[in-house]
Design a protein around this motif. Sequence first.
Motif, PDB file in Angstrom:
ATOM      1  N   GLU A   1       0.819  -1.217   0.000  1.00  0.00           N
ATOM      2  CA  GLU A   1       0.000   0.000   0.000  1.00  0.00           C
ATOM      3  C   GLU A   1       0.854   1.268   0.000  1.00  0.00           C
ATOM      4  N   ALA A   2       1.905   1.287   0.788  1.00  0.00           N
ATOM      5  CA  ALA A   2       2.804   2.449   0.866  1.00  0.00           C
ATOM      6  C   ALA A   2       4.190   1.950   1.254  1.00  0.00           C
ATOM      7  N   TRP A   3       5.200   2.734   1.007  1.00  0.00           N
ATOM      8  CA  TRP A   3       6.576   2.320   1.304  1.00  0.00           C
ATOM      9  C   TRP A   3       6.792   2.119   2.800  1.00  0.00           C
ATOM     10  N   TRP A   4       6.012   2.810   3.609  1.00  0.00           N
ATOM     11  CA  TRP A   4       6.209   2.761   5.057  1.00  0.00           C
ATOM     12  C   TRP A   4       5.360   1.704   5.757  1.00  0.00           C
ATOM     13  N   THR A   5       4.621   0.889   5.002  1.00  0.00           N
ATOM     14  CA  THR A   5       3.732  -0.101   5.613  1.00  0.00           C
ATOM     15  C   THR A   5       4.492  -1.126   6.446  1.00  0.00           C
ATOM     16  N   ILE A   6       5.521  -1.725   5.894  1.00  0.00           N
ATOM     17  CA  ILE A   6       6.282  -2.732   6.654  1.00  0.00           C
ATOM     18  C   ILE A   6       6.964  -2.115   7.870  1.00  0.00           C
TER      19      ILE A   6
ATOM     20  N   VAL B   1       6.328  -3.272  11.803  1.00  0.00           N
ATOM     21  CA  VAL B   1       7.431  -3.658  12.684  1.00  0.00           C
ATOM     22  C   VAL B   1       7.409  -2.808  13.962  1.00  0.00           C
ATOM     23  N   LEU B   2       7.212  -1.511  13.812  1.00  0.00           N
ATOM     24  CA  LEU B   2       7.113  -0.632  14.987  1.00  0.00           C
ATOM     25  C   LEU B   2       5.911  -1.007  15.854  1.00  0.00           C
TER      26      LEU B   2
END
Length: 138
Positions: A29-34, A38-39
């Motif tokens: 969906e977006a580059w920051w999804t993974i 994890v966070l």
Amino acid sequence: MILGPALAFYLLARQLGINTTIVMADLTEAWWTIPMYVLAAFMNGCLEEVVMIGYLFTRWRQAGWQPAVIVVVSALIRGTYHLYQGFGGFISNLAFGLLLGWLYTRTGRLWPLMIAHALIDVVAFVGYALLAGVADWL
């Protein structure tokens, strides 16, 4: 050591119809999804272990409870608030709670429990989704 039996029990419970089906996240969906999953996994691991183990074990010990009773009650509570995952989620989280409670009574250390919990959640949040297209048995 924990992931293997947890996954096996999930698959068995799903076959028996006593567990919910995991819905995979869309990791594209977006580059920051993974990184966000994890966070979130590390946040869950830290918060849950600080409250369920660090705080409650301390308070119940101060109230005069025996260590075995503390471990069992804590594990039952942990399993109960995971019932949204189905009966399989209850049983696997009950077992996880018993193991973590026992480890805490032996070591008195929270960090290893928080890290183990976080790693399990990373696999659950990200690993299952990455394997969804490859492993049809999930």
